[in-house]
Design a protein around this motif. Sequence first.
Motif, PDB file in Angstrom:
ATOM      1  N   ASN A 113      -7.069 -19.990  12.835  1.00 23.32           N
ATOM      2  CA  ASN A 113      -7.417 -18.754  13.508  1.00 23.32           C
ATOM      3  C   ASN A 113      -8.031 -18.957  14.886  1.00 23.32           C
ATOM      4  O   ASN A 113      -7.885 -18.108  15.760  1.00 23.32           O
ATOM      5  N   TYR A 114      -8.758 -20.051  15.045  1.00 22.34           N
ATOM      6  CA  TYR A 114      -9.490 -20.271  16.290  1.00 22.34           C
ATOM      7  C   TYR A 114      -9.205 -21.675  16.819  1.00 22.34           C
ATOM      8  O   TYR A 114      -9.092 -22.632  16.039  1.00 22.34           O
ATOM      9  N   TRP A 115      -9.149 -21.764  18.133  1.00 20.93           N
ATOM     10  CA  TRP A 115      -8.831 -23.026  18.797  1.00 20.93           C
ATOM     11  C   TRP A 115      -9.805 -23.284  19.936  1.00 20.93           C
ATOM     12  O   TRP A 115     -10.268 -22.352  20.601  1.00 20.93           O
ATOM     13  N   GLY A 116     -10.103 -24.548  20.154  1.00 19.10           N
ATOM     14  CA  GLY A 116     -10.872 -24.929  21.312  1.00 19.10           C
ATOM     15  C   GLY A 116      -9.969 -25.110  22.520  1.00 19.10           C
ATOM     16  O   GLY A 116      -8.746 -24.948  22.425  1.00 19.10           O
ATOM     17  N   GLN A 117     -10.575 -25.454  23.644  1.00 22.72           N
ATOM     18  CA  GLN A 117      -9.829 -25.593  24.894  1.00 22.72           C
ATOM     19  C   GLN A 117      -9.163 -26.958  25.025  1.00 22.72           C
ATOM     20  O   GLN A 117      -8.269 -27.134  25.860  1.00 22.72           O
TER      21      GLN A 117
END
Length: 125
Positions: A113-117
Motif C-alpha cells: 500500500n505504501y512506498w518510500g522514495q
Amino acid sequence: QVQLLESGGGSLQAGGPLRLSCAASRYTYSTNCMGWFRQAPGKEREGVAAIYTGTGSTYYADSVKGRFTISQDNAKNTVYLQMNSLKPEDTAMYYCAADVTHLYCSFSLREYNYWGQGTQVTVSS
C-alpha cells in the motif's frame, strides 16, 4: 497512512557490505508485512526481501539468499536490509514498502500500500 523513509544507500566496490534502513511513521500495529524491492535501469521492480512484522518471519528472493538479511526494530519503527557480498548486479534503486492489508508477505508489488522514495545502491566491479 504510513510514511516510509529509506536511508543508507551509496556506492561501493563488489564484495562489500551495506545496510539500508527504512523508518516507518507507524509500524507494528499498522503494518503486516514490510518489504524491500529494487529496480535497476530498464528493468522491472522486483522483490528482494520481506518480513512479516507480527512474527518476524522472513522471505528472500533466490538471488539474494545467503547474502541479504532483513530485520526489524519495533522500538524504532524501522526495518533494515543488511547486504553482504554485494555484486554489480545488485546495483539498483532500493525501495521500502508496507503492506497493511494482507495477513501474509509476498513480492507482488500491487499488494503493498505504501512506498518510500528509494535509496540508490551502486556496486562497482
